[in-house]
Write a protein that holds these residues in place. Structure first.
Motif, PDB file in Angstrom:
ATOM      1  N   ILE A  58      33.419  50.484  47.170  1.00  0.00           N
ATOM      2  CA  ILE A  58      34.452  49.491  47.456  1.00  0.00           C
ATOM      3  C   ILE A  58      35.293  50.014  48.617  1.00  0.00           C
ATOM      4  O   ILE A  58      35.969  51.030  48.505  1.00  0.00           O
ATOM      5  CB  ILE A  58      35.329  49.228  46.212  1.00  0.00           C
TER       6      ILE A  58
ATOM      7  N   CYS B  15      38.326  50.025  51.135  1.00  0.00           N
ATOM      8  CA  CYS B  15      39.740  49.618  50.986  1.00  0.00           C
ATOM      9  C   CYS B  15      40.509  49.817  52.291  1.00  0.00           C
ATOM     10  O   CYS B  15      41.645  50.296  52.294  1.00  0.00           O
ATOM     11  CB  CYS B  15      40.408  50.421  49.872  1.00  0.00           C
TER      12      CYS B  15
ATOM     13  N   PHE C  37      39.592  42.732  51.577  1.00  0.00           N
ATOM     14  CA  PHE C  37      38.783  42.741  50.359  1.00  0.00           C
ATOM     15  C   PHE C  37      37.687  41.693  50.489  1.00  0.00           C
ATOM     16  O   PHE C  37      37.184  41.180  49.506  1.00  0.00           O
ATOM     17  CB  PHE C  37      39.664  42.466  49.119  1.00  0.00           C
TER      18      PHE C  37
ATOM     19  N   ASN D  90      33.622  43.647  51.220  1.00  0.00           N
ATOM     20  CA  ASN D  90      33.955  45.074  51.234  1.00  0.00           C
ATOM     21  C   ASN D  90      33.221  45.881  50.171  1.00  0.00           C
ATOM     22  O   ASN D  90      33.534  47.049  49.960  1.00  0.00           O
ATOM     23  CB  ASN D  90      35.461  45.262  51.038  1.00  0.00           C
TER      24      ASN D  90
ATOM     25  N   CYS E 110      30.341  40.063  48.532  1.00  0.00           N
ATOM     26  CA  CYS E 110      31.700  39.579  48.780  1.00  0.00           C
ATOM     27  C   CYS E 110      32.139  38.696  47.625  1.00  0.00           C
ATOM     28  O   CYS E 110      31.610  37.596  47.442  1.00  0.00           O
ATOM     29  CB  CYS E 110      31.776  38.805  50.093  1.00  0.00           C
TER      30      CYS E 110
ATOM     31  N   HIS F  42      36.079  38.068  45.541  1.00  0.00           N
ATOM     32  CA  HIS F  42      37.463  38.539  45.450  1.00  0.00           C
ATOM     33  C   HIS F  42      38.342  37.453  44.861  1.00  0.00           C
ATOM     34  O   HIS F  42      37.941  36.288  44.748  1.00  0.00           O
ATOM     35  CB  HIS F  42      37.976  38.934  46.848  1.00  0.00           C
TER      36      HIS F  42
ATOM     37  N   ARG G 186      46.556  43.142  47.608  1.00  0.00           N
ATOM     38  CA  ARG G 186      45.195  43.637  47.831  1.00  0.00           C
ATOM     39  C   ARG G 186      44.804  44.771  46.878  1.00  0.00           C
ATOM     40  O   ARG G 186      43.647  44.898  46.509  1.00  0.00           O
ATOM     41  CB  ARG G 186      45.021  44.056  49.290  1.00  0.00           C
TER      42      ARG G 186
ATOM     43  N   ASN H 216      43.321  43.300  44.055  1.00  0.00           N
ATOM     44  CA  ASN H 216      42.004  42.756  44.384  1.00  0.00           C
ATOM     45  C   ASN H 216      40.934  43.842  44.255  1.00  0.00           C
ATOM     46  O   ASN H 216      39.866  43.616  43.701  1.00  0.00           O
ATOM     47  CB  ASN H 216      42.005  42.179  45.794  1.00  0.00           C
ATOM     48  N   TRP H 217      41.248  45.011  44.792  1.00  0.00           N
ATOM     49  CA  TRP H 217      40.280  46.110  44.711  1.00  0.00           C
ATOM     50  C   TRP H 217      40.060  46.520  43.257  1.00  0.00           C
ATOM     51  O   TRP H 217      38.938  46.803  42.845  1.00  0.00           O
ATOM     52  CB  TRP H 217      40.762  47.307  45.541  1.00  0.00           C
TER      53      TRP H 217
ATOM     54  N   GLN I 220      37.839  43.994  41.570  1.00  0.00           N
ATOM     55  CA  GLN I 220      36.425  44.204  41.917  1.00  0.00           C
ATOM     56  C   GLN I 220      35.857  45.357  41.101  1.00  0.00           C
ATOM     57  O   GLN I 220      34.737  45.270  40.559  1.00  0.00           O
ATOM     58  CB  GLN I 220      36.296  44.489  43.419  1.00  0.00           C
TER      59      GLN I 220
END
Lengths: 80, 237
Positions: free
Chosen positions: B175, B177, B181, B184, B199, B201, B209, B212-213, B216
């Motif tokens: 992932i 960063c 995002f 990624n 992709c 998100h 963000r 978001n990471w 994921q």
């Protein structure tokens, strides 16, 4: 909630980073409130995982368990 | 104020007065040399009843000179320049509008104390919103780091990426960063080369963000099938 009460936590990802909703497992009113919110978020399509252990193992949850220690609520993802 | 008279006229674009000569011609005051050439210019009939046959009532104006047209000139002008004819009255109105624009004083708008206060309040609100966004970003990143293993924290801090293992297939995903995002998530092979990218998100306006990471990571580890089914695949050249 009383100090030292056995609490569960729902960590909901949102615009503030995340919001924590706590409930006292021995307090029926708080449990009911948490359950209502949990159900609403499931109905809204959010991904809810029960997180356990020190290594943060997660398992998808669709029903509220008042004895759960922690839930992480993840918004829907979309393909980009 | 310019006026169009029977025997004389003021041409504002020329900045000169013209007077009708004894013959059929017009003379620019002070006098300038006239020419019999038929260089294209603007036709300006002297008055609204100008007849195309009355050569003496027409003048042909360029920036430098006025010409008295001949019959053939008028015919030609009729054919090609008719829509550019302006009556004397229209000419006067044009000049008046132009003068009015020049003469109109610039309006300097003064803000009232209430307007100033409103503007300052809006600025404060904007700054507060920006501060809240910054706090949310920091909170989200701290939330993400709290869910990373020591190895993941190290690569996140040093390289702005971390590797997760798919909960079902044990595939390695990296992932990224670096800021975005979108597209990624690198799908890695056994040698950690990129096979392709995924992709998927959360909508940008919903969470910072860092969240978001983390979303994921959580989906890949705890519901890999759902993530892979949702994500778009981006081939890597």
């Amino acid at each position: 909630m009383q100090d030292g009460a056995f609490t569960g936590t729902m960590q909901v990802m949102d615009t503030t980073g995340h919001t924590e909703i706590k409930w006292n497992k021995d307090n029926p009113a708080e449990v009911d409130t948490a359950r209502t919110m949990f159900t609403a978020m499931v109905d809204a399509g959010k991904n809810i995982f029960e997180v356990t252990g020190k290594d943060n193992q997660g398992r998808r949850a669709t029903e509220f368990n008042p004895q759960a220690e922690r839930y992480m609520v993840v918004p829907q993802l979309r393909g980009g | 104020m310019p006026q169009i008279l029977n025997t004389q006229a003021y041409l504002p674009w020329l900045g000169r007065k013209v007077v009708k000569s004894a013959g059929n011609g017009w003379v620019v005051m002070p006098t300038v040399t006239t020419s019999a050439t038929t260089t294209a210019g603007n036709w300006w009939p002297y008055d609204s009843t100008a007849s195309t046959n009355a050569a003496s009532q027409m003048y042909w104006v360029t920036n430098q000179q006025i010409y008295t047209p001949t019959w053939s000139d008028i015919a030609e002008a009729n054919a090609y320049e008719r829509d550019r004819w302006v009556t004397g009255e229209q000419l006067l109105r044009q000049y008046e509008r132009q003068e009015a624009r020049i003469a109109a004083p610039a309006i300097i708008r003064q803000r009232t104390p209430e307007q100033i206060a409103q503007e300052e309040f809006r600025l404060l609100q904007h700054k507060e919103r920006e501060r809240e966004k910054l706090l949310a970003a920091e909170r989200a990143e701290a939330f993400l780091v709290a869910h990373l293993t020591p190895e993941q924290q190290k690569t996140f801090k040093e390289n702005k990426w971390f590797i997760v293992e798919g909960g079902k297939t044990k595939t390695k995903y990296r992932i990224q960063c670096h800021g975005s995002f979108v597209g990624n998530v690198d799908v890695l092979d056994e040698r950690q080369n990129i096979k392709h990218r995924l992709c998927a998100h959360v909508e940008t306006h919903q969470v910072p963000r860092g969240d978001n990471w983390l979303a994921q990571k959580a989906m890949l580890e705890w519901d890999e099938e759902h993530f892979v089914k949702t994500a778009n695949v981006h081939r890597v050249a």
